[in-house]
Design a protein around this motif. Structure first.
Motif, PDB file in Angstrom:
ATOM      1  N   VAL A 185      28.029  22.575  52.565  1.00 13.71           N
ATOM      2  CA  VAL A 185      27.795  22.846  51.671  1.00 13.71           C
ATOM      3  C   VAL A 185      26.324  23.593  51.196  1.00 13.71           C
ATOM      4  N   ASP A 186      26.675  24.970  51.201  1.00  8.07           N
ATOM      5  CA  ASP A 186      25.623  25.940  50.595  1.00  8.07           C
ATOM      6  C   ASP A 186      26.386  26.990  51.043  1.00  8.07           C
ATOM      7  N   GLY A 187      26.763  28.385  50.076  1.00 13.49           N
ATOM      8  CA  GLY A 187      27.547  29.558  50.579  1.00 13.49           C
ATOM      9  C   GLY A 187      28.373  29.230  49.073  1.00 13.49           C
ATOM     10  N   VAL A 188      28.770  30.585  48.930  1.00 17.46           N
ATOM     11  CA  VAL A 188      29.923  30.647  47.956  1.00 17.46           C
ATOM     12  C   VAL A 188      32.036  30.332  48.242  1.00 17.46           C
ATOM     13  N   PRO A 189      31.807  29.124  48.385  1.00 16.19           N
ATOM     14  CA  PRO A 189      33.407  29.191  48.273  1.00 16.19           C
ATOM     15  C   PRO A 189      34.891  29.464  48.349  1.00 16.19           C
ATOM     16  N   THR A 190      35.274  30.722  48.991  1.00 14.43           N
ATOM     17  CA  THR A 190      36.135  31.595  48.889  1.00 14.43           C
ATOM     18  C   THR A 190      36.940  30.872  47.626  1.00 14.43           C
ATOM     19  N   ASP A 191      37.555  29.722  47.229  1.00 15.10           N
ATOM     20  CA  ASP A 191      38.233  28.899  46.290  1.00 15.10           C
ATOM     21  C   ASP A 191      37.821  29.199  45.382  1.00 15.10           C
ATOM     22  N   ALA A 192      36.501  29.775  44.948  1.00 11.57           N
ATOM     23  CA  ALA A 192      35.478  29.507  44.025  1.00 11.57           C
ATOM     24  C   ALA A 192      35.283  31.125  43.349  1.00 11.57           C
ATOM     25  N   ARG A 198      40.937  43.421  37.077  1.00 15.84           N
ATOM     26  CA  ARG A 198      41.149  42.143  35.679  1.00 15.84           C
ATOM     27  C   ARG A 198      40.710  42.995  33.954  1.00 15.84           C
ATOM     28  N   ALA A 199      41.533  42.394  33.415  1.00 18.57           N
ATOM     29  CA  ALA A 199      41.410  42.789  32.341  1.00 18.57           C
ATOM     30  C   ALA A 199      40.188  42.260  31.068  1.00 18.57           C
ATOM     31  N   SER A 200      39.325  42.857  31.619  1.00 24.49           N
ATOM     32  CA  SER A 200      38.017  42.290  30.827  1.00 24.49           C
ATOM     33  C   SER A 200      37.365  43.429  31.169  1.00 24.49           C
ATOM     34  N   ASN A 201      35.568  43.944  29.823  1.00 22.58           N
ATOM     35  CA  ASN A 201      34.877  44.582  30.603  1.00 22.58           C
ATOM     36  C   ASN A 201      33.819  44.961  30.937  1.00 22.58           C
ATOM     37  N   TRP A 202      33.993  43.822  31.540  1.00 23.08           N
ATOM     38  CA  TRP A 202      32.359  42.868  32.152  1.00 23.08           C
ATOM     39  C   TRP A 202      33.467  43.085  33.944  1.00 23.08           C
ATOM     40  N   LEU A 203      32.809  43.299  34.985  1.00 21.44           N
ATOM     41  CA  LEU A 203      32.838  42.934  36.319  1.00 21.44           C
ATOM     42  C   LEU A 203      31.622  42.727  37.123  1.00 21.44           C
ATOM     43  N   VAL A 204      31.999  41.212  37.185  1.00 23.37           N
ATOM     44  CA  VAL A 204      31.893  40.754  38.278  1.00 23.37           C
ATOM     45  C   VAL A 204      31.921  40.617  38.957  1.00 23.37           C
ATOM     46  N   ARG A 205      31.328  40.398  40.524  1.00 26.17           N
ATOM     47  CA  ARG A 205      31.217  40.649  41.545  1.00 26.17           C
ATOM     48  C   ARG A 205      31.362  39.936  42.248  1.00 26.17           C
ATOM     49  N   ASP A 206      31.698  41.658  42.943  1.00 26.24           N
ATOM     50  CA  ASP A 206      33.166  41.602  44.333  1.00 26.24           C
ATOM     51  C   ASP A 206      33.146  40.609  45.540  1.00 26.24           C
ATOM     52  N   PHE A 207      33.049  39.385  45.828  1.00 27.70           N
ATOM     53  CA  PHE A 207      32.490  38.208  46.940  1.00 27.70           C
ATOM     54  C   PHE A 207      33.279  39.570  48.131  1.00 27.70           C
ATOM     55  N   VAL A 208      34.394  39.212  47.843  1.00 33.56           N
ATOM     56  CA  VAL A 208      35.376  39.291  49.149  1.00 33.56           C
ATOM     57  C   VAL A 208      35.441  40.861  49.364  1.00 33.56           C
ATOM     58  N   ALA A 209      34.506  42.137  48.704  1.00 33.65           N
ATOM     59  CA  ALA A 209      34.310  43.263  48.700  1.00 33.65           C
ATOM     60  C   ALA A 209      35.272  43.897  50.045  1.00 33.65           C
ATOM     61  N   GLY A 210      33.893  43.455  51.064  1.00 30.18           N
ATOM     62  CA  GLY A 210      34.171  43.369  52.449  1.00 30.18           C
ATOM     63  C   GLY A 210      35.162  43.209  53.313  1.00 30.18           C
ATOM     64  N   GLN A 211      36.374  42.564  52.489  1.00 35.27           N
ATOM     65  CA  GLN A 211      37.696  42.499  53.248  1.00 35.27           C
ATOM     66  C   GLN A 211      38.651  42.965  52.786  1.00 35.27           C
ATOM     67  N   ARG A 212      38.296  44.137  51.642  1.00 31.29           N
ATOM     68  CA  ARG A 212      39.887  45.088  51.238  1.00 31.29           C
ATOM     69  C   ARG A 212      39.154  46.619  51.096  1.00 31.29           C
ATOM     70  N   ASP A 213      40.540  46.776  51.066  1.00 31.75           N
ATOM     71  CA  ASP A 213      40.603  48.598  51.248  1.00 31.75           C
ATOM     72  C   ASP A 213      39.851  48.824  50.677  1.00 31.75           C
ATOM     73  N   PRO A 214      39.104  49.993  50.672  1.00 34.15           N
ATOM     74  CA  PRO A 214      38.057  50.987  49.509  1.00 34.15           C
ATOM     75  C   PRO A 214      38.770  51.611  48.620  1.00 34.15           C
ATOM     76  N   HIS A 215      38.535  51.630  47.653  1.00 35.38           N
ATOM     77  CA  HIS A 215      39.058  52.364  46.749  1.00 35.38           C
ATOM     78  C   HIS A 215      38.264  52.974  46.080  1.00 35.38           C
TER      79      HIS A 215
END
Length: 341
Positions: free
Chosen positions: A191-198, A207-224
């Motif tokens: 009922v709250d929070g950000v669903p990972t499916d969204a 992503r092929a975009s000039n604008w960087l959207v927030r990475d909500f699962v950044a903590g689950q990715r390898d550092p780059h």
């Protein structure tokens, strides 16, 4: 007088408002002729939003959704953004001032409340009409806010770089990543929070975009490594170039934040009614240093409060599921009534 069941429906509309990390940081208290909105301190974001600015803006959006829902019911209102100076958590009071014939435009905006949702996926390659942007500017001005399209190469580069730099700062902060993780939801019935499916499953940097959207699962990715423009290891692809607008206010206190939220709420409903969608790009506004740099680099007169990416959402193909919608807390969890008698 508004009956309890009617207030329940109005608050259900108000709580469809977007909020930072879908924290839904609001409480409502209804009386016969007014609706109070209070900030819920138990749903704070002490790392990302230590001053509460973004959560107050979120509450301001909910105020505007309530006003629109009441207008569609034929009820005129006035909003007091400083109802109790001794109680800074009491953000606004919506008072019923009379009955009116609900204009078709109010009904259209109210109908847009249910359809509105944040779209983080790429938009269709269609241009946002200039006259729509001009209307957004005019309507925001009614709340003491301004809307500035990010136009021209210099403004775009400056804003993109600040957004990317802020995202880099955030991803390097373990406390930020831990707070973000606490508001991610894997349960589609949450009922709250950000669903990972969204949120986009791929790394936003690829992503092929000039604008960087927030990475909500950044903590689950390898550092780059964050790449800079012109890096030969990252030749520029054909990119999505959505319309981006910056919204702001002349002041920068709680009253200004509530008004900014109301203006954002109006803008979101207006573009939804026109068939468009939006997603926030607020990383550069999260941090005082990058927020101050944005003011300087864009020569702003006032304080930036919200950066929105606007466009026409792509429609699901045959057999594709509709985009998931973030959950909402039950109305009974956020609404109480003044005692009567």
């Amino acid at each position: 007088m508004v009956q309890e069941q009617d207030w329940t429906q109005v608050v259900a509309a108000a709580t469809r408002a977007p909020s930072i990390h879908n924290t839904q940081p609001w409480r409502f208290v209804a009386g016969p002729d007014r609706l109070e909105l209070h900030l819920d301190p138990d749903r704070s974001l002490p790392v990302l939003d230590p001053t509460g600015r973004q959560q107050v803006i979120s509450c301001g959006i909910a105020v505007e959704f309530a006003v629109v829902a009441l207008a569609a019911r034929g009820l005129a209102t006035e909003v007091d953004p400083v109802p109790d100076p001794a109680d800074p958590g009491h953000l606004a009071t919506v008072r019923i001032t009379g009955s009116v014939d609900a204009p078709a435009d109010d009904r259209a905006l109210a109908a847009a409340i249910e359809r509105r949702h944040t779209v983080r996926a790429p938009f269709e390659p269609r241009t946002v009409p200039d006259d729509l942007v001009e209307r957004l500017q005019a309507e925001a001005a009614g709340y003491g806010a301004w809307v500035k399209p990010i136009a021209g190469e210099d403004e775009e580069i400056a804003t993109v770089l600040l957004t990317s730099r802020a995202e880099e700062i955030e991803q390097g902060d373990p406390d930020y990543l831990a707070e973000l993780e606490r508001w991610l939801r894997t349960d589609p019935a949450a009922v709250d929070g950000v669903p990972t499916d969204a949120v986009p499953s791929g790394d936003p940097h690829e992503r092929a975009s000039n604008w960087l959207v927030r990475d909500f699962v950044a903590g689950q990715r390898d550092p780059h490594r964050f790449r800079v423009a012109g890096d030969p290891a990252a030749p520029p692809p054909e990119v999505e170039r959505p319309a981006v607008v910056l919204m702001g206010t002349h002041g920068d206190d709680r009253v200004a934040w509530v008004l900014a939220g109301r203006a954002v709420g109006r803008v979101l409903l207006r573009i939804t009614a026109a068939g468009l969608a939006a997603s926030p790009l607020t990383q550069a506004l999260d941090w005082p240093a990058t927020r101050v740099r944005m003011r300087a680099q864009l020569s702003l007169v006032g304080h930036p409060q919200m950066l929105l990416r606007l466009g026409y959402p792509r429609q699901p193909g045959e057999g594709e599921p509709a985009p998931p919608v973030s959950g909402r807390r039950p109305v009974q969890d956020v609404l109480s009534f003044e005692p009567t008698g």
